[in-house]
Design a protein around this motif. Structure first.
Motif, PDB file in Angstrom:
ATOM      1  N   ARG A  55      11.272  13.554 -34.956  1.00 32.54           N
ATOM      2  CA  ARG A  55      10.896  12.212 -35.402  1.00 32.54           C
ATOM      3  C   ARG A  55       9.834  12.283 -36.498  1.00 32.54           C
ATOM      4  O   ARG A  55       9.885  11.538 -37.494  1.00 32.54           O
ATOM      5  CB  ARG A  55      10.382  11.384 -34.222  1.00 32.54           C
ATOM      6  CG  ARG A  55      11.470  10.973 -33.235  1.00 32.54           C
ATOM      7  CD  ARG A  55      10.972   9.886 -32.298  1.00 32.54           C
ATOM      8  NE  ARG A  55       9.892  10.343 -31.427  1.00 32.54           N
ATOM      9  CZ  ARG A  55      10.078  10.918 -30.227  1.00 32.54           C
ATOM     10  NH1 ARG A  55      11.310  11.109 -29.773  1.00 32.54           N
ATOM     11  NH2 ARG A  55       9.047  11.300 -29.497  1.00 32.54           N
ATOM     12  N   VAL A  58      11.615  13.244 -39.716  1.00 29.79           N
ATOM     13  CA  VAL A  58      12.342  12.097 -40.278  1.00 29.79           C
ATOM     14  C   VAL A  58      11.380  11.134 -40.949  1.00 29.79           C
ATOM     15  O   VAL A  58      11.595  10.661 -42.077  1.00 29.79           O
ATOM     16  CB  VAL A  58      13.155  11.390 -39.176  1.00 29.79           C
ATOM     17  CG1 VAL A  58      13.728  10.076 -39.713  1.00 29.79           C
ATOM     18  CG2 VAL A  58      14.269  12.290 -38.677  1.00 29.79           C
ATOM     19  N   ILE A  59      10.263  10.842 -40.242  1.00 30.33           N
ATOM     20  CA  ILE A  59       9.277   9.914 -40.806  1.00 30.33           C
ATOM     21  C   ILE A  59       8.667  10.490 -42.082  1.00 30.33           C
ATOM     22  O   ILE A  59       8.470   9.793 -43.082  1.00 30.33           O
ATOM     23  CB  ILE A  59       8.179   9.616 -39.760  1.00 30.33           C
ATOM     24  CG1 ILE A  59       8.781   8.818 -38.579  1.00 30.33           C
ATOM     25  CG2 ILE A  59       7.032   8.838 -40.400  1.00 30.33           C
ATOM     26  CD1 ILE A  59       7.824   8.641 -37.424  1.00 30.33           C
ATOM     27  N   ASN A  60       8.387  11.812 -42.084  1.00 28.96           N
ATOM     28  CA  ASN A  60       7.823  12.456 -43.272  1.00 28.96           C
ATOM     29  C   ASN A  60       8.802  12.401 -44.448  1.00 28.96           C
ATOM     30  O   ASN A  60       8.407  12.142 -45.594  1.00 28.96           O
ATOM     31  CB  ASN A  60       7.471  13.908 -42.952  1.00 28.96           C
ATOM     32  CG  ASN A  60       6.798  14.608 -44.124  1.00 28.96           C
ATOM     33  OD1 ASN A  60       5.735  14.207 -44.555  1.00 28.96           O
ATOM     34  ND2 ASN A  60       7.442  15.646 -44.631  1.00 28.96           N
ATOM     35  N   ALA A  61      10.099  12.629 -44.165  1.00 35.11           N
ATOM     36  CA  ALA A  61      11.110  12.546 -45.225  1.00 35.11           C
ATOM     37  C   ALA A  61      11.184  11.127 -45.782  1.00 35.11           C
ATOM     38  O   ALA A  61      11.304  10.921 -47.010  1.00 35.11           O
ATOM     39  CB  ALA A  61      12.469  12.982 -44.693  1.00 35.11           C
ATOM     40  N   GLN A  62      11.118  10.145 -44.886  1.00 38.91           N
ATOM     41  CA  GLN A  62      11.135   8.754 -45.341  1.00 38.91           C
ATOM     42  C   GLN A  62       9.906   8.441 -46.194  1.00 38.91           C
ATOM     43  O   GLN A  62      10.005   7.748 -47.220  1.00 38.91           O
ATOM     44  CB  GLN A  62      11.191   7.820 -44.130  1.00 38.91           C
ATOM     45  CG  GLN A  62      12.503   7.881 -43.360  1.00 38.91           C
ATOM     46  CD  GLN A  62      12.482   7.014 -42.119  1.00 38.91           C
ATOM     47  OE1 GLN A  62      11.426   6.521 -41.701  1.00 38.91           O
ATOM     48  NE2 GLN A  62      13.663   6.818 -41.516  1.00 38.91           N
ATOM     49  N   ILE A  63       8.759   8.994 -45.772  1.00 40.95           N
ATOM     50  CA  ILE A  63       7.533   8.753 -46.541  1.00 40.95           C
ATOM     51  C   ILE A  63       7.655   9.374 -47.932  1.00 40.95           C
ATOM     52  O   ILE A  63       7.278   8.774 -48.942  1.00 40.95           O
ATOM     53  CB  ILE A  63       6.319   9.323 -45.785  1.00 40.95           C
ATOM     54  CG1 ILE A  63       6.049   8.488 -44.520  1.00 40.95           C
ATOM     55  CG2 ILE A  63       5.083   9.343 -46.688  1.00 40.95           C
ATOM     56  CD1 ILE A  63       4.968   9.066 -43.636  1.00 40.95           C
ATOM     57  N   THR A  65      10.413   9.996 -49.584  1.00 41.75           N
ATOM     58  CA  THR A  65      11.383   9.209 -50.364  1.00 41.75           C
ATOM     59  C   THR A  65      10.743   7.938 -50.891  1.00 41.75           C
ATOM     60  O   THR A  65      10.896   7.577 -52.076  1.00 41.75           O
ATOM     61  CB  THR A  65      12.604   8.861 -49.499  1.00 41.75           C
ATOM     62  OG1 THR A  65      13.208  10.067 -49.037  1.00 41.75           O
ATOM     63  CG2 THR A  65      13.624   8.051 -50.305  1.00 41.75           C
ATOM     64  N   LYS A  66      10.029   7.231 -50.023  1.00 42.62           N
ATOM     65  CA  LYS A  66       9.374   5.993 -50.444  1.00 42.62           C
ATOM     66  C   LYS A  66       8.316   6.273 -51.506  1.00 42.62           C
ATOM     67  O   LYS A  66       8.167   5.491 -52.467  1.00 42.62           O
ATOM     68  CB  LYS A  66       8.726   5.304 -49.234  1.00 42.62           C
ATOM     69  CG  LYS A  66       9.710   4.845 -48.169  1.00 42.62           C
ATOM     70  CD  LYS A  66      10.674   3.813 -48.706  1.00 42.62           C
ATOM     71  CE  LYS A  66      11.619   3.323 -47.613  1.00 42.62           C
ATOM     72  NZ  LYS A  66      12.611   2.352 -48.125  1.00 42.62           N
ATOM     73  N   GLN A  69      10.143   6.859 -54.736  1.00 36.57           N
ATOM     74  CA  GLN A  69      10.610   5.564 -55.235  1.00 36.57           C
ATOM     75  C   GLN A  69       9.460   4.749 -55.806  1.00 36.57           C
ATOM     76  O   GLN A  69       9.610   4.085 -56.846  1.00 36.57           O
ATOM     77  CB  GLN A  69      11.299   4.788 -54.106  1.00 36.57           C
ATOM     78  CG  GLN A  69      12.622   5.394 -53.659  1.00 36.57           C
ATOM     79  CD  GLN A  69      13.223   4.641 -52.489  1.00 36.57           C
ATOM     80  OE1 GLN A  69      12.572   3.774 -51.877  1.00 36.57           O
ATOM     81  NE2 GLN A  69      14.468   4.970 -52.154  1.00 36.57           N
TER      82      GLN A  69
END
Length: 263
Positions: A55, A58-63, A65-66, A69
């Motif tokens: 988890r 996943v959260i680190n990858a989302q961070i 990516t954001k 962006q």
């Protein structure tokens, strides 16, 4: 044999202690059960830790990516800010140009009203000049004047094009004054129409010679008529005709000069 009371007491104490130790020591089955529970608990902890790490990943990858962006959007915003500033400058310049064009259009309307009468006077002046000038290529030159008058009445021809054609007609007349030309035509000689060769040297000399070379003539602008010319000019006129037709290289020739031209 009888034990003493002291011996009996020690024996009883020893047996009691052994019984207590025997009762307090766990069995092998109990140890295995406890060990299994500890292993199971450790596995649960490892599983929970693995799931938590997943988890976190996943959260680190989302961070990440954001964040990427966000950086991209910021760059786009910076580019759009510069672009908008450039567009504002261009729009301001275009508005100035529109104002200038509007002023120019008003001036063009005024100039157009003044140019049309000017062109009419120019055409009339050119027509009068041709009438008073040495009489060469009269059909061609008069047709040019007729075409100009017809053009001035046309609504599908822009003012600029009309003015260009008028100036072109003037330029043609100017060029006549510094060129040499040979052409053929009909002329009335002694009451008989004959085909002759004309030689024009600028506007200073216009002569003709019949095809058989027997008769020569010179245009006299003062009397507005053709005058007979001495046969002594025959060789020079023939030479001039050949030079005008580019059959000979330019050379010195002697020809009579027309007096009182319109030039």
């Amino acid at each position: 044999m009888t034990l003493s009371k002291i011996a009996q007491a020690c024996l009883l104490l020893s047996l009691s202690t052994t019984s207590l130790i025997s009762d307090a020591t766990p069995t092998r089955a109990d140890n295995d059960k406890q060990l299994s529970q500890v292993v199971d608990a450790g596995q649960e902890i490892n599983k929970s830790a693995s799931q938590s790490q997943q988890r976190v990943n996943v959260i680190n990858a989302q961070i990440q990516t954001k964040s990427q962006q966000f950086k991209t959007i910021n760059k786009e915003i910076d580019g759009l800010t510069v672009y908008n500033q450039q567009m504002k400058t261009q729009v301001a310049n275009q508005l100035k140009e529109l104002d200038q064009i509007a002023v120019s259009m008003e001036q063009v309307s005024i100039i157009e009203r003044q140019v049309s009468p000017l062109m009419a006077r120019m055409i009339e002046t050119l027509a009068n000049f041709i009438t008073l000038d040495v009489q060469f290529l009269t059909t061609e030159r008069n047709k040019r004047i007729v075409d100009l008058h017809s053009m001035m009445e046309r609504a599908d021809v822009a003012i600029s094009e009309k003015f260009r054609r008028v100036l072109a007609a003037y330029q043609i007349e100017v060029d006549y004054g510094r060129t040499i030309e040979a052409y053929s035509g009909l002329i009335d000689i002694d009451g008989s129409e004959q085909n002759v060769d004309f030689l024009r040297i600028g506007r200073v000399s216009l002569v003709y010679q019949t095809r058989d070379g027997q008769k020569l003539g010179l245009w006299d602008n003062a009397s507005r008529s053709w005058q007979p010319l001495s046969a002594q000019y025959r060789l020079d006129i023939n030479k001039g005709l050949r030079i005008a037709r580019k059959q000979l290289a330019p050379d010195l020739i002697i020809v009579p000069v027309t007096q009182n031209s319109a030039e």
